[in-house]
Design an enzyme around this catalytic site. Structure first.
Site, PDB file in Angstrom:
ATOM      1  N   TYR A   1     -24.454   3.073  30.221  1.00  0.00           N
ATOM      2  CA  TYR A   1     -25.423   2.453  31.129  1.00  0.00           C
ATOM      3  C   TYR A   1     -26.818   2.448  30.510  1.00  0.00           C
ATOM      4  O   TYR A   1     -27.328   3.479  30.082  1.00  0.00           O
ATOM      5  CB  TYR A   1     -25.492   3.195  32.472  1.00  0.00           C
ATOM      6  CG  TYR A   1     -26.768   2.866  33.213  1.00  0.00           C
ATOM      7  CD1 TYR A   1     -27.017   1.559  33.624  1.00  0.00           C
ATOM      8  CD2 TYR A   1     -27.745   3.829  33.440  1.00  0.00           C
ATOM      9  CE1 TYR A   1     -28.210   1.223  34.238  1.00  0.00           C
ATOM     10  CE2 TYR A   1     -28.951   3.511  34.060  1.00  0.00           C
ATOM     11  CZ  TYR A   1     -29.174   2.206  34.458  1.00  0.00           C
ATOM     12  OH  TYR A   1     -30.361   1.869  35.052  1.00  0.00           O
TER      13      TYR A   1
ATOM     14  N   ASN B   1      -1.106  -9.135  13.698  1.00  0.00           N
ATOM     15  CA  ASN B   1      -1.653  -8.268  12.656  1.00  0.00           C
ATOM     16  C   ASN B   1      -1.199  -6.823  12.832  1.00  0.00           C
ATOM     17  O   ASN B   1      -0.863  -6.148  11.860  1.00  0.00           O
ATOM     18  CB  ASN B   1      -3.179  -8.339  12.658  1.00  0.00           C
ATOM     19  CG  ASN B   1      -3.686  -9.479  11.792  1.00  0.00           C
ATOM     20  OD1 ASN B   1      -3.718  -9.358  10.574  1.00  0.00           O
ATOM     21  ND2 ASN B   1      -4.018 -10.597  12.407  1.00  0.00           N
TER      22      ASN B   1
ATOM     23  N   GLU C   1       6.796 -18.941   2.405  1.00  0.00           N
ATOM     24  CA  GLU C   1       5.966 -19.655   3.377  1.00  0.00           C
ATOM     25  C   GLU C   1       6.197 -21.154   3.190  1.00  0.00           C
ATOM     26  O   GLU C   1       6.006 -21.678   2.099  1.00  0.00           O
ATOM     27  CB  GLU C   1       4.490 -19.288   3.173  1.00  0.00           C
ATOM     28  CG  GLU C   1       3.497 -20.192   3.895  1.00  0.00           C
ATOM     29  CD  GLU C   1       3.744 -20.296   5.410  1.00  0.00           C
ATOM     30  OE1 GLU C   1       3.984 -19.252   6.050  1.00  0.00           O
ATOM     31  OE2 GLU C   1       3.720 -21.434   5.937  1.00  0.00           O
TER      32      GLU C   1
ATOM     33  N   CYS D   1      -6.496 -18.953  15.680  1.00  0.00           N
ATOM     34  CA  CYS D   1      -7.419 -18.805  16.832  1.00  0.00           C
ATOM     35  C   CYS D   1      -8.785 -19.384  16.524  1.00  0.00           C
ATOM     36  O   CYS D   1      -9.581 -19.642  17.434  1.00  0.00           O
ATOM     37  CB  CYS D   1      -7.621 -17.339  17.191  1.00  0.00           C
ATOM     38  SG  CYS D   1      -6.178 -16.317  16.989  1.00  0.00           S
TER      39      CYS D   1
ATOM     40  N   TRP E   1     -24.223   0.907  38.343  1.00  0.00           N
ATOM     41  CA  TRP E   1     -22.764   0.921  38.529  1.00  0.00           C
ATOM     42  C   TRP E   1     -22.218  -0.257  37.745  1.00  0.00           C
ATOM     43  O   TRP E   1     -22.453  -1.422  38.122  1.00  0.00           O
ATOM     44  CB  TRP E   1     -22.384   0.752  40.005  1.00  0.00           C
ATOM     45  CG  TRP E   1     -22.640   1.941  40.883  1.00  0.00           C
ATOM     46  CD1 TRP E   1     -23.756   2.150  41.641  1.00  0.00           C
ATOM     47  CD2 TRP E   1     -21.775   3.056  41.122  1.00  0.00           C
ATOM     48  NE1 TRP E   1     -23.631   3.338  42.319  1.00  0.00           N
ATOM     49  CE2 TRP E   1     -22.428   3.919  42.028  1.00  0.00           C
ATOM     50  CE3 TRP E   1     -20.503   3.422  40.661  1.00  0.00           C
ATOM     51  CZ2 TRP E   1     -21.866   5.119  42.488  1.00  0.00           C
ATOM     52  CZ3 TRP E   1     -19.949   4.608  41.115  1.00  0.00           C
ATOM     53  CH2 TRP E   1     -20.625   5.443  42.004  1.00  0.00           C
TER      54      TRP E   1
ATOM     55  N   VAL F   1      12.705 -20.913   4.280  1.00  0.00           N
ATOM     56  CA  VAL F   1      13.992 -20.228   4.419  1.00  0.00           C
ATOM     57  C   VAL F   1      14.802 -21.005   5.449  1.00  0.00           C
ATOM     58  O   VAL F   1      14.345 -21.247   6.569  1.00  0.00           O
ATOM     59  CB  VAL F   1      13.791 -18.760   4.840  1.00  0.00           C
ATOM     60  CG1 VAL F   1      15.127 -18.107   5.181  1.00  0.00           C
ATOM     61  CG2 VAL F   1      13.097 -17.993   3.716  1.00  0.00           C
TER      62      VAL F   1
ATOM     63  N   ARG G   1       0.830  -1.207   0.000  1.00  0.00           N
ATOM     64  CA  ARG G   1       0.000   0.000   0.000  1.00  0.00           C
ATOM     65  C   ARG G   1       0.870   1.264   0.000  1.00  0.00           C
ATOM     66  O   ARG G   1       0.544   2.257  -0.604  1.00  0.00           O
ATOM     67  CB  ARG G   1      -0.921   0.024   1.228  1.00  0.00           C
ATOM     68  CG  ARG G   1      -2.236  -0.704   1.020  1.00  0.00           C
ATOM     69  CD  ARG G   1      -3.122  -0.644   2.274  1.00  0.00           C
ATOM     70  NE  ARG G   1      -3.668  -1.963   2.530  1.00  0.00           N
ATOM     71  CZ  ARG G   1      -3.439  -2.699   3.608  1.00  0.00           C
ATOM     72  NH1 ARG G   1      -2.693  -2.224   4.597  1.00  0.00           N
ATOM     73  NH2 ARG G   1      -3.961  -3.890   3.709  1.00  0.00           N
TER      74      ARG G   1
ATOM     75  N   SER H   1      -2.045 -16.338   5.815  1.00  0.00           N
ATOM     76  CA  SER H   1      -2.990 -15.424   6.471  1.00  0.00           C
ATOM     77  C   SER H   1      -4.229 -16.119   7.006  1.00  0.00           C
ATOM     78  O   SER H   1      -5.344 -15.762   6.653  1.00  0.00           O
ATOM     79  CB  SER H   1      -3.426 -14.341   5.469  1.00  0.00           C
ATOM     80  OG  SER H   1      -2.311 -13.710   4.902  1.00  0.00           O
TER      81      SER H   1
END
Lengths: 458, 458
Positions: free
Chosen positions: A431, A310, A36, A46, A439, A83, A23, A42
């Protein structure tokens, strides 16, 4: 002539760096070559527990951007290419094409190291047997799903009760397994203090997940077919049709170490605030292979988390592309869930505060996620640590139901700002009865922490 | 001899002040007399829409503490007794027992004004007709429920599309009414900028709630029985079996004004940071009858919200009881929902920023509440305002589904800390696929705001 940026590692940090650099600078100004060694780029590691559980139907849903999509952005992406050597003085990397074993050198003007983390896999008898699974990569997830296909409704043993461990326990429970979690700590979720981990333990009991704490795994017993049959500890044997290892990860810095790059006490690369490897103006590193500054304790930590990777990638890409961005550090925020139970933490636990040389007070309160009279109001426990005398917020842990986990963000921002618990008591938080008691639980904890700071005197 | 503290108003601010003062000092040191003209103490007016909808089964669930419970804490609470005059030089108040009209004077050493707010009720033809309802008090709620008992499944018109208006629209929809919301603004929720209000409008359309904007109500048409039959505007007539007024409130400061106490431009009492009425060392004021400092714009505002009233009361009670606490001000956080749609704001809207003399940029992004691949991931729109040049965060508005509203707390804390949008891009917020994309929507908005600040130049 264009400069060349070489990226080692095609997951979150590496490809975010490549994308952001693109970019900043077009292909005529900057050539980008990314290596890779695996089959994917990518992807969301998770998300693997939710794919295993069936919540996410397809592996490809976890892939944010395919190799082809990266190539369309003028990134020369070399898949299944590892690599194997960094030649820092020569400004070049040696790579091996895993399909045919051929090797070649590629020169760089700018180097980005995003080699990630590797799972901790202790050298125990049977640990490599079929039926024993890690869950770090999409290939791991695929292997596990194939293993599950033959053992539905059987017994699963998860080793480790951190984020991955408890998320995998949920996934296997959803798949109909009888689940036992064997872990070393006093309580599950050792990223919490034991008093808060106990709440997780009790909730898991209620869900029908057996947790066995204080247990060191000594090996995996295999059957005549060589397949895992049980997890062994010093005291007992836990029968298993499938075993999942969730023991954590460590920085993958073999290449960097061989090249003499600076590593920290946790084995991660050390960088400056612009994420340049210390002492190396043209080498950046980010993601699971680096150590990060803990803004609360001032110490270096290793935290393998996609959200940091990221951010690192984006910052590295900006800098390597000629822009400017910095990564100030982390406060140690993490959220997770086991079925309906939400678990969150940020900042320091008691042991972290002690290790950092901080004297502190604690305050633990019970409240609800919405106004007590609102339908479905559910309990939430908040523990807060504040510094002795100054009252500076040091950490927050939350265990509760819907709406518990992301409340930790309030504390994450307050920690970043160095706020005192007294200032926190008047925070103008949202709230309305469906969303909070009048609270907010975080404010209730802050009020109690103020009292604790005062009671501790000067 | 004990000092005497007199509290005028027995709802959130007044009774929180009384309770906190009692915690600070026992009955031998401080006598506490509280006057309340209504039938109830310490109730959640914010909960009335959920009682009307049926989500909350009983009125008493909304009462946090009854008169009897206050009396058990050694507070001399006089119900149905209205304070009708403040004699500031004489340090006494004149009260009237509403049951028999008898009056008496009560002296004070310390005075707490917590007279609340009164609904805006324009002098329009028919506005006092049966079938036209406010929703400020529990009595209002009870009257409305009785009115609904005879008109189930009919047509309801809500006047006003602020928090109360949209919450009542939801409540009446749940009760089976055909609901029309008539409001003056360009879009519902004028506490948001119109571009964000439009999202609320569209969502309400999708729920089957008709909204009519740009409409000034000119009166209520009544039937032969005197009961409301329609809401009239300049252009049209909206048939109604029941009419609910949600036009907002203004500070109830008639007593204070008559006593010459200082009022601000919004009609609220003006206080210092310890919530003492300006120029009066022994008079405190809090809750819906005061103006508060907006920490972002530096202007005084009137915000009627239970969470502020409770904080004010707690701070007043600490100070009046001989302790120490301050209320630094607000950032203008508010959250609400209409059915599944969550709505939140904090800080300044565009018009607020202009009025404050601030030059700003905006950034609006669309993201999801959880990882895009996670089941049930739903859209969320975040709009962010940042100051020109400095990049300081000025405000955030969020419209989305589950998890949208309370995300505004991240911005509320960042505003309090005076954070820049650039600093926000690296906030260590909780990430796990069920709770957030790898870049939390607030971070995505911050990134876009950074770009907008840069693009605007210096």
């Amino acid at each position: 002539m264009a400069e060349r940026m070489v990226v080692v590692g095609g997951d979150a940090a590496g490809m975010a760096a490549a994308s952001q650099a693109r970019r900043e600078r077009g292909p005529r100004e900057l050539e980008i070559v990314a290596f890779e060694r695996g089959h994917f780029t990518s992807y969301s590691a998770c998300g693997i527990p939710y794919w295993v559980s069936g919540d996410v139907a397809e592996r490809d849903a976890l892939i944010a951007r395919t190799p082809q999509e990266h190539r369309e952005r003028a990134i020369d992406l070399r898949m299944r290419t590892e690599v194997v050597e960094l030649d820092v003085p020569g400004r070049r990397v040696r790579s091996r094409d895993l399909s045919d074993g051929s090797e070649s050198w590629t020169g760089y003007d700018k180097l980005v190291l995003a080699t990630g983390a590797r799972p901790v896999r202790p050298a125990l008898p049977g640990i490599d047997a079929p039926g024993v699974h890690g869950v770090q990569t999409l290939d791991d997830g695929q292997d596990l799903l194939e293993s599950l296909a033959g053992t539905e409704g059987g017994r699963a043993v998860v080793v480790g009760a951190g984020y991955i461990g408890v998320e995998m326990a949920e996934a296997l429970l959803k798949r109909g397994y009888e689940v036992t979690v064997v872990h070393r700590g006093e309580q599950p979720m050792s990223t919490l203090d034991p008093d808060m981990g106990r709440l997780v333990h009790e909730a898991m009991d209620g869900m029908g997940i057996t947790t066995v704490g204080g247990a060191a795994v000594t090996g995996i017993r295999t059957g005549a077919d060589g397949r895992a049959r049980a997890v062994l500890t010093e005291d007992a044997e836990y029968p298993a049709d499938v075993v999942v290892l969730g023991i954590g990860v460590e920085p993958e810095t073999t290449l960097a170490a061989a090249a003499g790059l600076p590593l920290g006490a946790h084995g991660g690369l050390l960088t400056d605030l612009a994420l340049r490897v210390r002492g190396h103006a043209d080498i950046w590193a980010g993601g699971d292979c680096v150590e990060v500054l803990d803004l609360v304790s001032g110490a270096q930590r290793h935290i393998a988390l996609g959200t940091h990777a990221n951010k690192h990638g984006q910052i590295i890409g900006a800098n390597a592309g000629g822009g400017y961005a910095t990564f100030p550090g982390v406060v140690g925020t993490a959220v997770s869930k086991v079925c309906e139970l939400e678990i969150a933490r940020t900042g320091l636990r008691e042991r972290d505060a002690r290790r950092a040389g901080l004297r502190y007070v604690t305050a633990t309160i019970e409240s609800t996620n919405s106004a007590g009279y609102y339908p479905g109001a559910a309990p939430m426990t908040v523990k807060m640590l504040a510094e002795h005398r100054t009252g500076r917020l040091l950490g927050v842990q939350i265990v509760g139901r819907e709406g518990a986990a992301k409340r930790v963000d309030i504390a994450a921002v307050a920690l970043t700002a160095g706020m005192t618990v007294e200032r926190m008591t008047t925070l103008d938080l949202g709230y309305a009865p469906p969303f909070s008691p009048v609270w907010d639980p975080v404010l209730v904890a802050a009020r109690k922490a103020v009292t604790a700071v005062r009671a501790a005197g000067v």
